[in-house]
Write a protein that holds these residues in place. Sequence first.
Motif, PDB file in Angstrom:
ATOM      1  N   ILE A  23       0.825  -1.199   0.000  1.00 62.46           N
ATOM      2  CA  ILE A  23       0.000   0.000   0.000  1.00 62.46           C
ATOM      3  C   ILE A  23       0.865   1.257   0.000  1.00 62.46           C
ATOM      4  CG2 ILE A  23      -1.808   1.284   1.197  1.00 62.46           C
ATOM      5  CD1 ILE A  23      -2.718  -1.380   0.008  1.00 62.46           C
ATOM      6  N   LEU A  24       1.929   1.259   0.794  1.00 64.43           N
ATOM      7  CA  LEU A  24       2.802   2.433   0.853  1.00 64.43           C
ATOM      8  C   LEU A  24       3.379   2.756  -0.522  1.00 64.43           C
ATOM      9  CD1 LEU A  24       4.752   1.903   4.211  1.00 64.43           C
ATOM     10  CD2 LEU A  24       2.778   3.387   3.769  1.00 64.43           C
ATOM     11  N   ARG A  25       3.729   1.755  -1.268  1.00 63.67           N
ATOM     12  CA  ARG A  25       4.266   1.989  -2.609  1.00 63.67           C
ATOM     13  C   ARG A  25       3.251   2.682  -3.510  1.00 63.67           C
ATOM     14  NH1 ARG A  25       7.419  -3.797  -3.097  1.00 63.67           N
ATOM     15  NH2 ARG A  25       9.530  -2.990  -2.735  1.00 63.67           N
ATOM     16  N   GLN A  26       1.973   2.461  -3.231  1.00 62.23           N
ATOM     17  CA  GLN A  26       0.922   3.065  -4.041  1.00 62.23           C
ATOM     18  C   GLN A  26       0.614   4.504  -3.640  1.00 62.23           C
ATOM     19  OE1 GLN A  26      -2.670   0.568  -4.487  1.00 62.23           O
ATOM     20  NE2 GLN A  26      -1.471  -1.152  -3.731  1.00 62.23           N
ATOM     21  N   VAL A  27       0.727   4.809  -2.331  1.00 60.75           N
ATOM     22  CA  VAL A  27       0.181   6.078  -1.846  1.00 60.75           C
ATOM     23  C   VAL A  27       1.222   7.122  -1.465  1.00 60.75           C
ATOM     24  CG1 VAL A  27      -1.879   4.873  -1.035  1.00 60.75           C
ATOM     25  CG2 VAL A  27      -0.022   5.351   0.585  1.00 60.75           C
ATOM     26  N   LEU A  28       2.457   6.710  -1.199  1.00 60.27           N
ATOM     27  CA  LEU A  28       3.458   7.682  -0.772  1.00 60.27           C
ATOM     28  C   LEU A  28       3.956   8.516  -1.942  1.00 60.27           C
ATOM     29  CD1 LEU A  28       5.696   5.634   1.712  1.00 60.27           C
ATOM     30  CD2 LEU A  28       3.840   7.240   2.256  1.00 60.27           C
ATOM     31  N   PRO A  29       4.361   9.755  -1.674  1.00 60.77           N
ATOM     32  CA  PRO A  29       4.992  10.545  -2.730  1.00 60.77           C
ATOM     33  C   PRO A  29       6.295   9.873  -3.156  1.00 60.77           C
ATOM     34  CG  PRO A  29       5.219  11.622  -0.592  1.00 60.77           C
ATOM     35  CD  PRO A  29       4.265  10.484  -0.401  1.00 60.77           C
ATOM     36  N   PRO A  30       6.747  10.095  -4.390  1.00 56.74           N
ATOM     37  CA  PRO A  30       7.908   9.362  -4.901  1.00 56.74           C
ATOM     38  C   PRO A  30       9.242   9.784  -4.292  1.00 56.74           C
ATOM     39  CG  PRO A  30       7.155  10.957  -6.517  1.00 56.74           C
ATOM     40  CD  PRO A  30       6.122  10.942  -5.428  1.00 56.74           C
ATOM     41  N   THR A  31       9.294  10.970  -3.705  1.00 56.64           N
ATOM     42  CA  THR A  31      10.534  11.464  -3.092  1.00 56.64           C
ATOM     43  C   THR A  31      10.201  12.139  -1.774  1.00 56.64           C
ATOM     44  OG1 THR A  31      10.354  13.574  -4.274  1.00 56.64           O
ATOM     45  CG2 THR A  31      11.636  11.813  -5.350  1.00 56.64           C
ATOM     46  N   GLN A 202      -8.799   7.048   0.860  1.00 56.21           N
ATOM     47  CA  GLN A 202      -9.223   5.670   0.619  1.00 56.21           C
ATOM     48  C   GLN A 202      -8.909   4.807   1.827  1.00 56.21           C
ATOM     49  OE1 GLN A 202      -8.028   4.231  -3.203  1.00 56.21           O
ATOM     50  NE2 GLN A 202      -8.871   2.181  -2.907  1.00 56.21           N
ATOM     51  N   THR A 203      -9.700   3.767   2.004  1.00 62.18           N
ATOM     52  CA  THR A 203      -9.376   2.729   2.980  1.00 62.18           C
ATOM     53  C   THR A 203      -9.143   1.429   2.223  1.00 62.18           C
ATOM     54  OG1 THR A 203     -11.705   2.155   3.327  1.00 62.18           O
ATOM     55  CG2 THR A 203     -10.756   3.810   4.794  1.00 62.18           C
ATOM     56  N   TYR A 204      -8.198   0.653   2.721  1.00 66.93           N
ATOM     57  CA  TYR A 204      -7.846  -0.621   2.103  1.00 66.93           C
ATOM     58  C   TYR A 204      -8.014  -1.731   3.136  1.00 66.93           C
ATOM     59  CZ  TYR A 204      -5.302   2.314  -1.299  1.00 66.93           C
ATOM     60  OH  TYR A 204      -4.942   3.257  -2.247  1.00 66.93           O
ATOM     61  N   PRO A 205      -8.797  -2.759   2.851  1.00 64.46           N
ATOM     62  CA  PRO A 205      -8.862  -3.904   3.768  1.00 64.46           C
ATOM     63  C   PRO A 205      -7.526  -4.621   3.795  1.00 64.46           C
ATOM     64  CG  PRO A 205     -10.030  -4.386   1.725  1.00 64.46           C
ATOM     65  CD  PRO A 205      -9.646  -2.944   1.657  1.00 64.46           C
ATOM     66  N   MET A 206      -7.115  -5.008   4.993  1.00 61.82           N
ATOM     67  CA  MET A 206      -5.820  -5.646   5.190  1.00 61.82           C
ATOM     68  C   MET A 206      -6.008  -6.974   5.916  1.00 61.82           C
ATOM     69  SD  MET A 206      -3.792  -3.342   3.833  1.00 61.82           S
ATOM     70  CE  MET A 206      -2.118  -3.602   4.437  1.00 61.82           C
ATOM     71  N   ASN A 210      -7.606  -5.752   9.746  1.00 57.81           N
ATOM     72  CA  ASN A 210      -7.070  -4.409   9.894  1.00 57.81           C
ATOM     73  C   ASN A 210      -7.411  -3.585   8.662  1.00 57.81           C
ATOM     74  OD1 ASN A 210      -5.570  -4.520  12.484  1.00 57.81           O
ATOM     75  ND2 ASN A 210      -4.419  -6.121  11.423  1.00 57.81           N
ATOM     76  N   LEU A 211      -7.142  -2.287   8.749  1.00 59.27           N
ATOM     77  CA  LEU A 211      -7.348  -1.381   7.629  1.00 59.27           C
ATOM     78  C   LEU A 211      -6.107  -0.518   7.412  1.00 59.27           C
ATOM     79  CD1 LEU A 211     -10.937   0.088   8.279  1.00 59.27           C
ATOM     80  CD2 LEU A 211     -10.318  -1.646   6.575  1.00 59.27           C
ATOM     81  N   SER A 212      -5.864  -0.185   6.164  1.00 60.55           N
ATOM     82  CA  SER A 212      -4.980   0.926   5.826  1.00 60.55           C
ATOM     83  C   SER A 212      -5.883   2.104   5.516  1.00 60.55           C
ATOM     84  CB  SER A 212      -4.112   0.602   4.608  1.00 60.55           C
ATOM     85  OG  SER A 212      -3.067  -0.283   4.932  1.00 60.55           O
ATOM     86  N   VAL A 213      -5.637   3.241   6.172  1.00 58.13           N
ATOM     87  CA  VAL A 213      -6.473   4.423   6.006  1.00 58.13           C
ATOM     88  C   VAL A 213      -5.584   5.569   5.541  1.00 58.13           C
ATOM     89  CG1 VAL A 213      -8.154   5.948   7.085  1.00 58.13           C
ATOM     90  CG2 VAL A 213      -7.919   3.587   7.890  1.00 58.13           C
ATOM     91  N   VAL A 214      -5.913   6.131   4.399  1.00 62.79           N
ATOM     92  CA  VAL A 214      -5.055   7.142   3.776  1.00 62.79           C
ATOM     93  C   VAL A 214      -5.775   8.479   3.727  1.00 62.79           C
ATOM     94  CG1 VAL A 214      -3.729   7.747   1.711  1.00 62.79           C
ATOM     95  CG2 VAL A 214      -4.000   5.347   2.360  1.00 62.79           C
ATOM     96  N   PHE A 215      -5.103   9.505   4.274  1.00 64.22           N
ATOM     97  CA  PHE A 215      -5.611  10.862   4.253  1.00 64.22           C
ATOM     98  C   PHE A 215      -4.663  11.742   3.430  1.00 64.22           C
ATOM     99  CE2 PHE A 215      -6.871   8.990   8.316  1.00 64.22           C
ATOM    100  CZ  PHE A 215      -8.215   9.314   8.404  1.00 64.22           C
ATOM    101  N   GLN A 216      -5.202  12.843   2.923  1.00 59.16           N
ATOM    102  CA  GLN A 216      -4.393  13.804   2.193  1.00 59.16           C
ATOM    103  C   GLN A 216      -4.625  15.194   2.754  1.00 59.16           C
ATOM    104  OE1 GLN A 216      -5.103  14.420  -2.123  1.00 59.16           O
ATOM    105  NE2 GLN A 216      -2.905  14.069  -2.340  1.00 59.16           N
ATOM    106  N   ALA A 217      -3.521  15.926   2.974  1.00 60.01           N
ATOM    107  CA  ALA A 217      -3.615  17.267   3.539  1.00 60.01           C
ATOM    108  C   ALA A 217      -4.102  18.252   2.489  1.00 60.01           C
ATOM    109  CB  ALA A 217      -2.251  17.705   4.069  1.00 60.01           C
ATOM    110  N   THR A 218      -5.033  19.103   2.871  1.00 60.88           N
ATOM    111  CA  THR A 218      -5.557  20.102   1.958  1.00 60.88           C
ATOM    112  C   THR A 218      -4.820  21.432   2.084  1.00 60.88           C
ATOM    113  OG1 THR A 218      -7.187  20.931   3.557  1.00 60.88           O
ATOM    114  CG2 THR A 218      -7.834  19.077   2.146  1.00 60.88           C
ATOM    115  N   GLY A 219      -4.130  21.602   3.225  1.00 59.03           N
ATOM    116  CA  GLY A 219      -3.487  22.893   3.484  1.00 59.03           C
ATOM    117  C   GLY A 219      -4.436  23.931   4.007  1.00 59.03           C
TER     118      GLY A 219
END
Length: 221
Positions: A23-31, A202-206, A210-219
Amino acid sequence: MIDRVKRLSAPATERNRAPILEILRQVLPPTGTILEISSGTGEHAVFFAPQLAPRRWLPSDPSAEARDSIAAWQITVGASLGDSPYPCPTLAAPIDLDASAAHWPIETDPALLAEIGAIVNINMIHIAPWAACLGLMAGASRILPPGGILYLYGPFKQNGQHTAPSNADFDHSLRLRDPAWGVRDLEEVVSIAADRGLNLVQTYPMPANNLSVVFQATGQI
């Protein structure tokens, strides 16, 4: 000389690290720098950092014992790979950081703050007082840039209900250990995050309910 005595071990880490990495490979920024909050034993850090390069992995924990364990794992894995002192140049030494604190030490380092593009938090908010979750959301809203990612992993209730009998049993055992602990309600966590300008992506069933829960900052708060 490697101090293996200081290494702590969490059996669940070996079971969940590969699915989390996917999941981290999908959601993290590349750098950029990935700040891990509540790194615990350090086993996740030494597993993720080499595989997520060129991102820089920055582990943290408020416990001196945990930070010693993280450092011991770093050195041990580095030695086994023939590198010294760490397994990869993108794995940083652990820092002292309490998620529930009103201000995090890294906030005094503008150069470091400019590098942080994501925060990863694995298995913390249910094994900590609710103040740790509130502090995590507040800290993430302060330091993440617009578009920055906050990743959570662990068990959650949904619509006020446990998603499996094993999670209900786990919740009961946590509350017996400390009444301030317990499996959190996903909708409440999402609401708190939204109040801090962190939108659910998004949430991902694990595995193991368990769940992976991904949030994004709006600023915007």
